[in-house]
Design a protein around this motif. Structure first.
Motif, PDB file in Angstrom:
ATOM      1  N   UNK A   1       0.836  -1.206   0.000  1.00  0.00           N
ATOM      2  CA  UNK A   1       0.000   0.000   0.000  1.00  0.00           C
ATOM      3  C   UNK A   1       0.868   1.251   0.000  1.00  0.00           C
ATOM      4  N   UNK A   2       1.926   1.254   0.805  1.00  0.00           N
ATOM      5  CA  UNK A   2       2.842   2.386   0.800  1.00  0.00           C
ATOM      6  C   UNK A   2       3.517   2.543  -0.548  1.00  0.00           C
ATOM      7  N   UNK A   3       3.877   1.412  -1.166  1.00  0.00           N
ATOM      8  CA  UNK A   3       4.495   1.430  -2.501  1.00  0.00           C
ATOM      9  C   UNK A   3       3.577   2.114  -3.508  1.00  0.00           C
ATOM     10  N   UNK A   4       2.299   1.743  -3.505  1.00  0.00           N
ATOM     11  CA  UNK A   4       1.351   2.335  -4.452  1.00  0.00           C
ATOM     12  C   UNK A   4       1.075   3.799  -4.143  1.00  0.00           C
ATOM     13  N   UNK A   5       1.064   4.160  -2.867  1.00  0.00           N
ATOM     14  CA  UNK A   5       0.844   5.556  -2.510  1.00  0.00           C
ATOM     15  C   UNK A   5       1.966   6.448  -3.047  1.00  0.00           C
ATOM     16  N   UNK A   6       3.165   5.876  -3.180  1.00  0.00           N
ATOM     17  CA  UNK A   6       4.278   6.638  -3.728  1.00  0.00           C
ATOM     18  C   UNK A   6       4.057   7.078  -5.164  1.00  0.00           C
ATOM     19  N   UNK A   7       3.138   6.401  -5.896  1.00  0.00           N
ATOM     20  CA  UNK A   7       2.803   6.830  -7.255  1.00  0.00           C
ATOM     21  C   UNK A   7       2.321   8.278  -7.263  1.00  0.00           C
ATOM     22  N   UNK A   8       1.576   8.643  -6.212  1.00  0.00           N
ATOM     23  CA  UNK A   8       0.920   9.945  -6.194  1.00  0.00           C
ATOM     24  C   UNK A   8       1.888  11.120  -6.191  1.00  0.00           C
ATOM     25  N   UNK A   9       3.131  10.886  -5.785  1.00  0.00           N
ATOM     26  CA  UNK A   9       4.103  11.980  -5.839  1.00  0.00           C
ATOM     27  C   UNK A   9       4.433  12.353  -7.272  1.00  0.00           C
ATOM     28  N   UNK A  10       4.273  11.401  -8.205  1.00  0.00           N
ATOM     29  CA  UNK A  10       4.609  11.559  -9.626  1.00  0.00           C
ATOM     30  C   UNK A  10       6.103  11.793  -9.859  1.00  0.00           C
ATOM     31  N   UNK A  11       6.918  11.533  -8.837  1.00  0.00           N
ATOM     32  CA  UNK A  11       8.331  11.871  -8.947  1.00  0.00           C
ATOM     33  C   UNK A  11       9.091  10.984  -9.929  1.00  0.00           C
ATOM     34  N   UNK A  12       8.674   9.724 -10.112  1.00  0.00           N
ATOM     35  CA  UNK A  12       9.344   8.900 -11.114  1.00  0.00           C
ATOM     36  C   UNK A  12       9.148   9.497 -12.501  1.00  0.00           C
ATOM     37  N   UNK A  13       7.929   9.948 -12.795  1.00  0.00           N
ATOM     38  CA  UNK A  13       7.679  10.571 -14.098  1.00  0.00           C
ATOM     39  C   UNK A  13       8.538  11.813 -14.272  1.00  0.00           C
ATOM     40  N   UNK A  14       8.652  12.577 -13.196  1.00  0.00           N
ATOM     41  CA  UNK A  14       9.429  13.812 -13.266  1.00  0.00           C
ATOM     42  C   UNK A  14      10.927  13.545 -13.333  1.00  0.00           C
ATOM     43  N   UNK A  15      11.367  12.373 -12.839  1.00  0.00           N
ATOM     44  CA  UNK A  15      12.802  12.117 -12.735  1.00  0.00           C
ATOM     45  C   UNK A  15      13.509  12.129 -14.078  1.00  0.00           C
ATOM     46  N   UNK A  16      12.821  11.713 -15.139  1.00  0.00           N
ATOM     47  CA  UNK A  16      13.447  11.725 -16.454  1.00  0.00           C
ATOM     48  C   UNK A  16      13.684  13.165 -16.916  1.00  0.00           C
TER      49      UNK A  16
END
Length: 434
Positions: free
Chosen positions: A190-205
């Motif tokens: 659940x914590x792993x999926x909640x991390x999606x909401x930061x959108x930071x992986x998308x922004x990292x590129x």
């Protein structure tokens, strides 16, 4: 040409990367998972930090591994058209469709509206107009970005957070409440999926490309040194993010001493925490935290997306024109309000995150340029990512009864299972051809 970057110059670059990542989503969601996870706070935080901290750093490294600043290179081994479509969709999601408007809506809802005590629509319109005018101005002056993000806004943001965290830590000890909902049975997932909401992986590129450019302007060259410098900058930024996420989660878990009821996001919890520990000045401190955090992300995203779209569209539009268009679209959507923006983003994130995680891992683990491995992995991952987006949007998935036989599908991670299988098939195919 330099062989390494001094710590004095590395730290501002790291702070630019940190402040670009740290925005609305990073303040919204940690207090909520802390509030809900209770005694499972530590394991939930670990899951959240993997997607909210670890994966974004992998995204930065994936860009560094390509050696350039064209984001399409990350997915180009699949197909150049596929790469352009995926990176365009990702940039729009992390940019003018969701993430940038969310920074303005969130900072207004929590940082500005409480000062007025009313909900007149014109207040959000005026605030967001000023907000995006300032964001565009700083983003459109590259020489000022490092100064504003690395030397002014970020230290101010960290100082505001430090005041709040010290107050929380000095509070009387407490016994965490029992975990709620999915945090009881599967707190890590659940914590792993909640991390999606930061959108930071998308922004990292996007931020990885900007970081690479900043490092090059400081005299660092050569692929090996660029990767090493990006890694160190990323680790410093990741350390700051992880510490802040834990303390925000801790504040959420601790808030049961004076809070009760249900919350749809962490905004209300954060407001209550500020009032509990900072008294009459709590609203002012909280406003400063949120506005600074959101501004840094908005500025970084406008600059990074303008740069990428300038490359993607082969220079047909200037960076200044693209910046204006991004700011105008973000301004328009921010006036829909925070709750609607969050709701609209969830299905898109559930589609994009599996795709971007797989792309980052393939590049970082040395498969960059291997078309067979990329194609065997990414086509099946993309299909399963579409299914995840459909489920999040409450759209029936065709033949879902058959899909449930895929390990982890019911938990929302069937895409990972097929990614491993696809990568293995690609490696076998590649070795057979050799």
């Amino acid at each position: 040409m330099k062989s390494s970057l001094s710590l004095v110059k590395l730290i501002p670059v790291s702070l630019v990367l940190f402040s670009s990542f740290f925005g609305a989503g990073n303040l919204l969601f940690p207090p909520l998972f802390g509030y809900l996870s209770g005694s499972n706070l530590n394991i939930a935080t670990l899951g959240f930090c993997i997607t909210g901290v670890g994966l974004p750093i992998l995204g930065v490294l994936a860009i560094a591994m390509t050696g350039g600043t064209d984001l399409t290179e990350v997915a180009a081994p699949v197909n150049i058209t596929y790469a352009k479509i995926i990176m365009f969709l990702s940039s729009m999601a992390i940019g003018p469709l969701f993430a940038i408007p969310r920074t303005a809506a969130f900072s207004y809802e929590i940082g500005i509206k409480p000062l007025f005590g009313t909900t007149d629509p014109w207040q959000l319109a005026v605030y967001s107009a000023l907000y995006f005018a300032f964001s565009y101005y700083v983003a459109n002056n590259p020489s000022k970005v490092l100064n504003w993000l690395g030397k002014v806004l970020t230290p101010a943001l960290l100082a505001c957070l430090a005041v709040l965290f010290v107050k929380v830590l000095l509070a009387p000890s407490f016994t965490p409440d029992a975990p709620q909902g999915a945090y009881l049975e599967a707190p890590f997932l659940k914590g792993f999926q909640e991390g999606y909401n930061t959108m930071d992986l998308l922004a990292s590129f996007l931020f990885g490309a900007s970081t690479l450019t900043s490092i090059k302007t400081l005299g660092i060259d050569g692929k090996k040194m660029l990767i090493k410098t990006c890694l160190w900058a990323g680790l410093i930024a990741a350390g700051l993010l992880a510490v802040i996420y834990y303390f925000l989660g801790y504040a959420g878990a601790e808030s049961h001493r004076y809070l009760s009821g249900e919350f749809s996001n962490g905004a209300g919890i954060l407001v209550a925490t500020a009032h509990e520990y900072l008294g009459a000045g709590g609203t002012g401190i909280l406003s400063a935290i949120i506005i600074l955090a959101c501004l840094t992300t908005s500025i970084g995203l406008i600059a990074a997306i303008s740069d990428y779209f300038h490359i993607l569209f082969a220079g047909r539009l200037s960076k200044q024109t693209l910046g204006i268009l991004i700011a105008l679209l973000s301004f328009s959507l921010s006036n829909f309000g925070l709750d609607r923006i969050i709701k609209m983003a969830i299905p898109i994130l559930c589609f994009l995150y599996p795709v971007m995680i797989a792309l980052a891992l393939l590049n970082v683990f040395g498969f960059g340029g291997n078309k067979r491995v990329f194609r065997c992995t990414m086509w099946i991952v993309t299909l399963f990512a579409i299914f995840e987006g459909m489920k999040a949007a409450s759209i029936p998935v065709p033949m879902e009864n058959m899909l449930t036989i895929v390990p982890l599908y019911a938990e929302g991670f069937g895409w990972f299972t097929v990614a491993v299988m696809g990568a293995a098939a690609g490696v076998i195919w590649d070795r057979m051809k050799e």
